[in-house]
Design an enzyme around this catalytic site. Structure first.
Site, PDB file in Angstrom:
ATOM      1  N   PHE B 310       0.763  -1.197   0.307  1.00 48.90           N
ATOM      2  CA  PHE B 310       0.055   0.119   0.217  1.00 48.90           C
ATOM      3  C   PHE B 310       0.946   1.368   0.039  1.00 48.90           C
ATOM      4  O   PHE B 310       1.967   1.378   0.651  1.00 48.90           O
ATOM      5  CB  PHE B 310      -0.860  -0.028   1.423  1.00 48.90           C
ATOM      6  CG  PHE B 310      -1.758  -0.992   1.282  1.00 48.90           C
ATOM      7  CD1 PHE B 310      -3.030  -1.074   0.897  1.00 48.90           C
ATOM      8  CD2 PHE B 310      -1.584  -2.242   2.040  1.00 48.90           C
ATOM      9  CE1 PHE B 310      -3.838  -2.146   0.776  1.00 48.90           C
ATOM     10  CE2 PHE B 310      -2.323  -3.091   2.165  1.00 48.90           C
ATOM     11  CZ  PHE B 310      -3.611  -3.395   1.547  1.00 48.90           C
ATOM     12  N   ASP B 311       0.459   2.328  -0.618  1.00 47.39           N
ATOM     13  CA  ASP B 311       0.765   3.474  -0.577  1.00 47.39           C
ATOM     14  C   ASP B 311       0.255   4.001   0.701  1.00 47.39           C
ATOM     15  O   ASP B 311      -0.863   3.589   1.148  1.00 47.39           O
ATOM     16  CB  ASP B 311       0.614   4.427  -1.834  1.00 47.39           C
ATOM     17  CG  ASP B 311       0.708   5.846  -1.748  1.00 47.39           C
ATOM     18  OD1 ASP B 311       1.627   6.232  -1.198  1.00 47.39           O
ATOM     19  OD2 ASP B 311      -0.191   6.524  -2.017  1.00 47.39           O
ATOM     20  N   LYS B 312       0.663   5.083   1.413  1.00 48.49           N
ATOM     21  CA  LYS B 312       0.230   5.589   2.522  1.00 48.49           C
ATOM     22  C   LYS B 312      -0.883   6.782   2.151  1.00 48.49           C
ATOM     23  O   LYS B 312      -1.971   6.739   2.236  1.00 48.49           O
ATOM     24  CB  LYS B 312       1.256   6.025   3.484  1.00 48.49           C
ATOM     25  CG  LYS B 312       0.683   6.633   4.995  1.00 48.49           C
ATOM     26  CD  LYS B 312       1.736   6.882   5.722  1.00 48.49           C
ATOM     27  CE  LYS B 312       2.409   8.293   5.561  1.00 48.49           C
ATOM     28  NZ  LYS B 312       1.550   9.711   6.322  1.00 48.49           N
TER      29      LYS B 312
END
Lengths: 75, 617
Positions: B310-312
């Site tokens: 995941f990207d944040k």
């Protein structure tokens, strides 16, 4: 090269798709590699050379093998 | 003539059935064998004509079709004067076709509903203010359009006058109406629930976001996976092989009966139709629920994913920093807040935006002598008092004294990953404000659902500091978290995971994450209806709705399972029938045809179950 989109009657058998694809490829001036028949959307998409053939001729090719073209458009 | 017959195939089918029934009644009730045989011959020929025509048409285009197998079978049965079987086979084949057509239409319904939501007519405002109704195909960039209450917005564009509430469910899957006024963007295919708008057209027809979604879904349902291409190739050769096999059997056994039975039994019906049917139903279900899956190869790899990265910002978090903590060290908190807001309204800083957003209702006071200290904050005069807004360093550099409690609060908030804004009034600290990008609601449950569905590793990659990333990883129970990652580092990490044998999905917001989205086996974009996100990824979660992620995974798995079931059903039926021919007495071509058509219906009905797929609670 012109782009054509044909909205066909609802396609129900995969053979219909093969037939329409072959019929379109047989039209002189149609770019064979570009012919794409979308089975589920019941659409055919292709590129053609406007100096060699017309949208009407392409439509006719589908109709002569017994399938209805509901709407034909080019861009 | 040809078209007439094809158009009236359903009537021909019914006619054939009636004639067959009458023939049987004559035969068994009245023992009129002669008349009965003649009627069956009539039924065979009438029912056979549309099939023969199709077969010839295909043959002319050098395609050996199923119709050809059946045509030869019917003619073969006629030559050995088995009129009963020829009539029944013709009828069953035609009946199967119309059933197939009807049930297939149902599986395509979900996507057709989407397509039918495309705008068709628009009200165009001419130069002389005259309004005319035109077809959307005739619209151009720069046209001014009028949309009234209940009307559909025909183009992507900007509001130039008027206001109202529009329902953007077709684009975002979110059915709460959105307020629109001058300069707001509007999207084709959305509905103006009330109000009147004048719109300046920026994109028309297929270039609109809605037009692109439709095109994408249409292409996706026909985009073939490797398995499907294999089946296509297989059936291209399979049909001629069956024909050849029948010829060989005939030559060896000299039995026409056996040869034509093999022709009928060899029809590949269910195999050819089974996979596309699962595919279309699954994609249709997704499209209706704001999940775009791009074709059946995406479904196959998505269902095998074991690691999600995941990207944040914008993915796990909302993407907008918000004020989450306010600690006051003064009795005049309201006054200090008013000073703070007055100063921040002069600034363009992202943290200032979050503060203004949080205190929209507070009135500004006049601010004078504003000085911006780069990287640290602002010093200004409000209502005769010197006000400082900024980092702890700014205040310390200007001789503001911090007590122990303040130092402890600052350290704690920093540790939790907040950005800090301090406010001093008249030389003493008044407020400490903690600003943070907040996590999406209920995200912990969504991540748990993913783990339950077999995603063993959840990894967070972010450009943010390692400490901020660690805080989030702890809160969410992620297996790994890495900070200070540039876009190319993220892509490299994804590649490393793949080399270790993982099937990786990357979830990001589409634009800066595009290298990783492309590198991953499955790129999942949190799309808020923007073009880039829709085009670069394999899966799009409309309206950036993270809750759709478990749904998308569940749907992909269910669709993949469904495809496999259909392939197994189809192959099992063919094996069963062939065994029947060689090892039983009761198998004939009429029964074979019946079982075949039955199996086609079974795979279609099985595929249709996907239309009702829901995530188990």
């Amino acid at each position: 090269m012109q782009k054509a989109v044909l909205q066909l009657e609802t396609l129900a058998c995969p053979t219909c798709m093969q037939k329409i694809e072959a019929a379109l490829k047989n039209v002189d001036g149609v770019d064979k590699a570009s012919v794409k028949v979308l089975f589920n959307a019941s659409k055919a998409k292709l590129d053609f050379d406007a100096s060699k053939t017309t949208l009407a001729t392409i439509q006719k090719a589908v109709e002569t093998i017994g399938y209805e073209v509901l709407k034909a458009s080019e861009k | 003539m040809k078209r007439y017959i094809q158009k009236h195939r359903n009537q021909i089918t019914i006619f054939t059935l009636v004639v067959i029934v009458v023939a049987f009644v004559l035969h068994y009730a009245f023992h009129q064998t002669q008349q009965s045989e003649i009627l069956l011959l009539v039924a065979s020929v009438v029912g056979g004509i549309p099939i023969w025509m199709q077969a010839l048409e295909a043959l002319r285009l050098k395609i050996i079709s199923i119709d050809l197998l059946v045509s030869i079978a019917i003619i073969g049965a006629l030559t050995i004067q088995n009129y009963e079987e020829s009539a029944i086979v013709a009828f069953l084949f035609l009946f199967g076709l119309s059933l197939e057509q009807r049930t297939l239409a149902k599986t395509r319904l979900a996507i057709q509903e989407l397509v039918s939501m495309a705008p068709k007519r628009a009200l165009r405002v001419g130069v002389d203010e005259a309004v005319e109704e035109v077809d959307v195909d005739d619209l151009q960039f720069g046209d001014v359009l009028l949309v009234k209450t209940g009307g559909q917005i025909p183009v992507d564009g900007l509001v130039i006058a008027g206001e109202g509430y529009s329902n953007e469910a077709t684009i975002t899957g979110e059915s709460l109406p959105v307020f629109k006024q001058k300069d707001d963007p509007v999207y084709a295919g959305t509905i103006l629930e009330n109000g009147t708008l004048r719109i300046y057209a920026q994109k028309v027809g297929e270039d609109t976001t809605f037009g692109k979604i439709i095109e994408l879904v249409e292409e996706a349902q026909d985009a073939k996976s490797q398995a499907e291409r294999f089946i296509d190739r297989f059936s291209k050769y399979y049909t001629p092989v069956v024909l050849l096999l029948a010829l060989v059997v005939w030559w060896i056994s000299q039995s026409v009966e056996l040869a034509i039975t093999i022709l009928v039994l060899g029809c590949p019906g269910a195999l050819v139709i089974g996979v596309p049917v699962s595919n279309v139903s699954g994609l249709g279900n997704g499209a209706k629920h704001g999940v775009l899956l791009k074709g059946s190869s995406v479904i196959q790899s998505f269902s095998k994913v074991d690691t999600m990265v995941f990207d944040k910002t914008g993915t796990l978090t909302v993407g907008n920093p918000e004020v989450v903590h306010v600690i006051s060290y003064t009795k005049k908190q309201d006054q200090a807040l008013q000073y703070l807001v007055s100063v921040e309204r002069e600034s363009q800083h992202p943290l200032a935006k979050a503060i203004i957003e949080a205190y929209k209702d507070i009135q500004s006071l006049p601010v004078s002598q504003t000085r911006v200290i780069r990287g640290d904050g602002i010093i200004a005069k409000v209502a005769g008092e010197v006000v400082m807004v900024g980092t702890p360093t700014l205040l310390k550099n200007h001789q503001v004294i911090f007590n122990k409690q303040m130092e402890a609060d600052i350290a704690e908030l920093e540790n939790q990953g907040h950005s800090l804004v301090l406010v001093s009034v008249g030389g003493s600290v008044a407020l400490l404000i903690g600003i943070r990008d907040v996590l999406r609601q209920d995200i912990v449950k969504d991540l748990l659902d993913l783990q339950k569905m077999g995603i063993s590793d959840l990894v967070l990659l972010s450009g943010d500091s390692q400490s901020a990333v660690d805080v989030i990883a702890r809160q969410l129970g992620l297996s790994k978290a890495f900070g200070k990652m540039l876009p190319k580092d993220k892509a490299a990490y994804v590649k490393e995971l793949q080399q270790q044998g993982h099937v990786v999905a990357f979830v990001g917001d589409g634009i800066n994450d595009s290298p990783s989205l492309a590198q991953a086996d499955i790129g999942i974009a949190m799309g808020s209806g923007t073009d880039v996100a829709i085009e670069t990824s394999d899966v799009v979660l409309m309206n950036s709705d993270f809750h759709k992620l478990p749904y998308a995974l569940g749907l992909a798995k269910a669709t993949n399972r469904n495809m496999k079931q259909n392939i197994i059903i189809a192959i099992a039926v063919v094996i069963f029938l062939l065994l029947g021919v060689f090892f039983s007495q009761w198998m004939n071509m009429a029964i074979g045809m019946f079982v075949h058509e039955g199996s086609i219906l079974v795979v279609i009905l099985n595929g249709m179950r996907l239309l009702k797929y829901k995530l188990k609670k």
